[in-house]
Each structure stands twice: as structure tokens, then as C-alpha cells.
Design a protein around this motif. Structure first.
Motif, PDB file in Angstrom:
ATOM      1  N   PRO A   1     -17.850   7.329 -67.601  1.00 49.80           N
ATOM      2  CA  PRO A   1     -18.431   8.080 -66.477  1.00 49.80           C
ATOM      3  C   PRO A   1     -19.506   7.301 -65.737  1.00 49.80           C
ATOM      4  CG  PRO A   1     -18.190   9.503 -68.390  1.00 49.80           C
ATOM      5  CD  PRO A   1     -17.864   8.115 -68.856  1.00 49.80           C
TER       6      PRO A   1
ATOM      7  N   LEU B   1     -17.867   4.812 -63.348  1.00 45.65           N
ATOM      8  CA  LEU B   1     -17.316   5.499 -62.171  1.00 45.65           C
ATOM      9  C   LEU B   1     -18.415   5.797 -61.157  1.00 45.65           C
ATOM     10  CD1 LEU B   1     -14.767   8.028 -63.734  1.00 45.65           C
ATOM     11  CD2 LEU B   1     -14.250   6.087 -62.246  1.00 45.65           C
ATOM     12  N   LYS B   2     -19.552   6.284 -61.639  1.00 45.56           N
ATOM     13  CA  LYS B   2     -20.674   6.577 -60.741  1.00 45.56           C
ATOM     14  C   LYS B   2     -21.279   5.303 -60.167  1.00 45.56           C
ATOM     15  CE  LYS B   2     -20.969  11.130 -61.090  1.00 45.56           C
ATOM     16  NZ  LYS B   2     -20.854  12.031 -59.911  1.00 45.56           N
TER      17      LYS B   2
ATOM     18  N   ASP C   1     -19.942   3.746 -57.028  1.00 48.35           N
ATOM     19  CA  ASP C   1     -20.306   4.394 -55.762  1.00 48.35           C
ATOM     20  C   ASP C   1     -21.760   4.152 -55.375  1.00 48.35           C
ATOM     21  OD1 ASP C   1     -17.744   5.495 -55.512  1.00 48.35           O
ATOM     22  OD2 ASP C   1     -18.286   7.264 -56.703  1.00 48.35           O
TER      23      ASP C   1
ATOM     24  N   VAL D   1     -11.037   2.652 -66.745  1.00 49.26           N
ATOM     25  CA  VAL D   1     -11.907   2.863 -65.582  1.00 49.26           C
ATOM     26  C   VAL D   1     -12.149   1.535 -64.865  1.00 49.26           C
ATOM     27  CG1 VAL D   1     -14.249   3.476 -64.860  1.00 49.26           C
ATOM     28  CG2 VAL D   1     -13.036   4.906 -66.518  1.00 49.26           C
TER      29      VAL D   1
ATOM     30  N   GLU E   1      -9.162   0.599 -62.853  1.00 51.54           N
ATOM     31  CA  GLU E   1      -9.083   1.400 -61.628  1.00 51.54           C
ATOM     32  C   GLU E   1     -10.031   0.843 -60.567  1.00 51.54           C
ATOM     33  OE1 GLU E   1      -9.838   5.455 -62.517  1.00 51.54           O
ATOM     34  OE2 GLU E   1      -8.177   5.641 -63.955  1.00 51.54           O
ATOM     35  N   ILE E   2     -11.226   0.448 -60.978  1.00 56.53           N
ATOM     36  CA  ILE E   2     -12.194  -0.117 -60.039  1.00 56.53           C
ATOM     37  C   ILE E   2     -11.651  -1.414 -59.442  1.00 56.53           C
ATOM     38  CG2 ILE E   2     -14.479  -1.177 -59.868  1.00 56.53           C
ATOM     39  CD1 ILE E   2     -15.453   0.862 -61.946  1.00 56.53           C
TER      40      ILE E   2
END
Length: 422
Positions: free
Chosen positions: A134, A137-138, A141, A171, A174-175
Motif C-alpha cells: 500500500p 501504491l501511494k 502518486d 505492485v 504494476e508501477i
């Protein structure tokens, strides 16, 4: 084989900006290194309860991290936009669902106010869970969307993720697949085998690095290196759409290019190589989703009439995030100074297989490096003389062997003579 291995190793670190391919006109020029946009770095720190452990130079892991952060903040180059994100810093309870949301932006990515950032770091205390997935993911951004400057996450953790099934390695893949040019470097504090594997996988998925750390000064030095590296000029890849055949392939100049290639398919590109020049090309294909256990990548240089000139290939089994190979093609000098350049076709093929339920579109991220340089000029050049400087070592070994043989023969004759005399 030596040349291909060196090239393949050199391109593994290039998968930092993998995006969907778009139409690219013939004769286009790839982006050159640019430092016009400010580099951005997001330091992501594990503040979970295990950071209380006292095993780094007699102090706690948290104390070592704070010391490193303060020294890094003092040494951060002025042009770097730096931010700090935490994971596991706020929720001390046992509710897993809440603990896996515990990530916050301690200091926003932007112009650095060293006093304010140090004050924020001083408030941290080891608290809760380890939601690495998590937090990544944050963190993705946290950066300014516009601009071509480098974007780098530096993740510092002392344990593996505690928020499965959200796999932080997936993750990271995906990035990487978003094509935003984001690199993740990881540092493991007093790591165990499982944590080392997880942090290595996160770094490799985005072309980053993993480092094990067991001392405070090692942590400071490594984070400083990564922040300084972010300030280096960045080569921005240019999107290029390869063709299905050599005749329709786009003509590429020296540079760095990105594309997408479907499973088991091929892409074609063209490069003009003048007499006396050498073509150096390398390709990396990223498995940004679940793939079959056997795979391969092939890069071929072919004439426009279909004759193969040289090839580079790589294959493996198991799980990989990036597979790379490369080739070199020196074109001899000609007596005719006005001789035209030769059109060389580059074919990229992959043998990755899709697993059941995995999406096949868009294709796998592909990154191609093309470089046309002056050709080999003599025996000092590795491409021209094979062993390069190795010939000196070979000559020394031959001479040493000759001298040793003479000495051994003389000694043997002397011992034989003494034996006969006695």
C-alpha cells in the motif's frame, strides 16, 4: 558470447520508463539526456514496531534511520525535490485492515526545507504494521506528474510486508508497466532471507537496486548515493512502434526507445550503418505480469534481403522480471568515400507464454538501445582483436611458461647428473 553477456548485463538497468508504444515516424531522433526538469525523490521509511530492535551499532534501527535521514537532508543537492513517506507510523492496534492502510506523507515531494523536514523526522516512533505494498501504491502518486526529470523511491525497511495478498513485488511491476519512469531502490536493515528476496524483487521490477544494511554509516552513505544519483541527467526514452516486417520498419537513430510487444510476436526496426561504423544494439523485455516458466528473447541484425548478420539471445526458466540481450556489428571501411550506408534491420522476438487468466493486451514492455559509433580501429579494440587487453596476459603466461620449462629442464638434468656421480 563475452560481448553479448556484457551487453546484456549493461541493459538490465535500463528498464526505468516502460510505456505503451505510439506511432513514431521514420528518421526520428531519440531523446538525449536532459536535466531541465527537477529530479524527484521520495524516501519511504518503515516505522513499524520492529524498528525498536537494538541491533545496529548498539542502538535501535529507528535511531539509525533518523540519523541517516538528518545527514541525507543536510547533503541533498539543491536541485533535488525530496519528500518523505512513512508506513506503519500511526496505528498501534491489532486490526489488520486498519494497519494495512497505515501510510502517510510525512513531508511532500518538493523544494526542501531542511529544518521542517528534520522536525518531521524527529517526531517518528516505531508503532505498527509493515504495509509495503500500500505504501508503494501511494508513493507512486506523490510525484509531480509533469516533467521529464527522474523519479525515484528509496524504500527502507527491516521486515517483509505484512499485508498479503497484496504482493509488493506485483505492485512494483504494476508501477513499471505504467511507463512513468519511476525507479524503486530498496534497503534492508539487518535482513533475513525472505525479506531480502522480497526487497530484491521490488527493486528489480523497476530497474532499481537492493542493498543490505547492518550499520548506521552504511545506511547514510547508501541513501546519499541514491539521492545524488537522482540528480544525474536522465536519458528519456522515445516511444517507437516497430513494424511486422523489415520493409515497413521505422528508421531509428542512436538513442533509447520503448515499445510494446505481444506474446510470442516480433517487432522490426531499421538502422543505417555507414562504412567504418559499428552498430551496437541491446534490448530488454519486461515480464510485467504472470508468465510461463520458460522464456527467451532474440535480437537479430538482418540485411534487407533477409540474410542474418549477427544475433544475440537469452533464455531462462523460472521467474524473471527482465530478460536482456545485445549484439555488435562492425561494418568495414570501403575505398569509396561516397559509399552509401547499409540499412540493417533489427528483429526483436520473445518466447514468453501467457498463463491462464492473464491479459495479453497491451503487449510486454520493450526497451531498445541503439548506438552507431566509430568502428574498431586496431588490435586495441576488443571487437577487432577478440581478447583485447587479454593478449598481454596471454603473452606473459606464455613467456613465464617458457622460462619455467627451461629452469625445470636444467634442474632435472643437474639432479640426474648428481645421481649418476653418486
Amino acid at each position: 558470447m563475452i560481448i553479448r553477456t556484457r551487453l546484456a548485463a549493461g541493459v538490465c538497468a535500463l528498464l526505468a520508463a516502460l510505456g505503451a508504444g505510439v506511432a513514431f515516424p521514420a528518421g526520428a531522433t531519440a531523446g538525449e539526456p536532459t536535466g531541465e526538469d527537477a529530479p524527484q525523490v521520495d524516501l519511504v521509511l518503515d516505522v513499524s514496531g520492529s524498528m525498536r530492535t537494538r541491533d545496529i551499532d548498539g542502538g535501535t534501527r529507528m535511531a539509525a534511520a533518523k540519523q541517516a535521514f538528518n545527514e541525507v537532508l543536510d547533503a541533498t543537492p539543491q536541485e533535488v525535490r525530496l519528500g518523505i513517506r512513512t508506513l506503519g507510523a500511526d496505528y498501534p492496534g491489532d486490526d489488520r485492515k486498519t494497519g494495512c492502510k497505515d501510510t502517510a506523507q510525512l513531508y511532500p515531494v518538493g523544494p526542501l526545507d531542511r529544518t521542517e523536514a528534520k522536525t518531521a523526522v524527529a517526531t517518528l516512533a516505531p508503532t505498527g504494521w509493515t504495509p509495503i505494498g500500500p505504501a508503494l501504491l501511494k508513493a507512486a502518486d506523490d510525484f509531480t506528474a509533469s516533467g521529464a526529470g527522474s523519479k525515484r523511491i528509496v524504500l527502507i525497511s527491516d521486515g517483509e510486508d505484512t499485508c498479503a495478498p497484496l504482493d509488493p513485488c506485483e505492485v512494483a511491476r504494476e508501477i513499471a508497466a505504467k511507463g512513468i519512469g519511476l525507479t524503486i531502490d530498496t534497503l534492508g536493515l539487518v535482513p533475513n532471507t525472505k525479506m531480502r528476496q522480497q526487497l530484491s524483487c521490488i527493486a528489480e521490477a523497476t530497474g532499481g537496486t537492493y542493498t543490505s544494511v547492518e550499520h548506521a554509516d552504511e545506511l547514510t552513505d547508501r541513501v546519499n548515493q541514491l539521492v545524488d544519483r537522482a540528480a544525474d541527467p536522465v536519458a528519456t526514452p522515445v516511444a517507437a512502434r516497430g513494424a511486422d516486417a523489415c520493409a515497413e520498419a521505422p528508421v531509428l537513430d542512436s538513442g533509447l526507445y520503448t515499445d510494446r510487444e505481444e506474446f510470442g510476436r516480433q517487432r522490426w526496426y531499421r538502422v543505417d550503418v555507414a562504412p567504418g561504423k559499428e552498430l551496437r544494439a541491446s534490448v530488454s523485455v519486461a515480464a510485467d505480469r504472470a508468465v510461463g516458466p520458460s522464456y527467451g528473447v532474440l535480437l537479430r541484425a538482418v540485411t534487407t534481403h533477409g540474410r542474418e548478420i549477427v544475433r544475440g539471445e537469452a533464455a531462462g526458466e523460472g521467474r524473471t522480471d527482465v530478460l536482456s540481450t545485445g549484439l555488435r556489428y562492425p561494418k568495414p571501411e570501403l575505398d569509396d568515400e561516397d559509399a552509401p550506408a547499409e540499412a540493417v534491420c533489427l528483429q526483436v522476438t520473445n518466447s514468453f507464454s501467457v498463463t491462464p487468466g492473464t491479459k495479453t493486451s497491451p503487449g510486454l514492455p520493450l526497451e531498445l538501445t541503439v548506438d552507431v559509433v566509430d568502428g574498431p580501429g586496431g588490435s586495441h579494440d576488443v571487437a577487432a582483436f577478440g581478447l583485447g587487453r587479454g593478449w598481454w596476459l596471454l603473452g606473459v603466461l606464455v613467456l613465464a611458461g617458457f622460462v619455467a620449462g627451461l629452469l625445470w629442464g636444467w634442474l632435472s638434468r643437474w639432479r640426474f647428473a648428481v645421481w649418476r656421480t653418486n
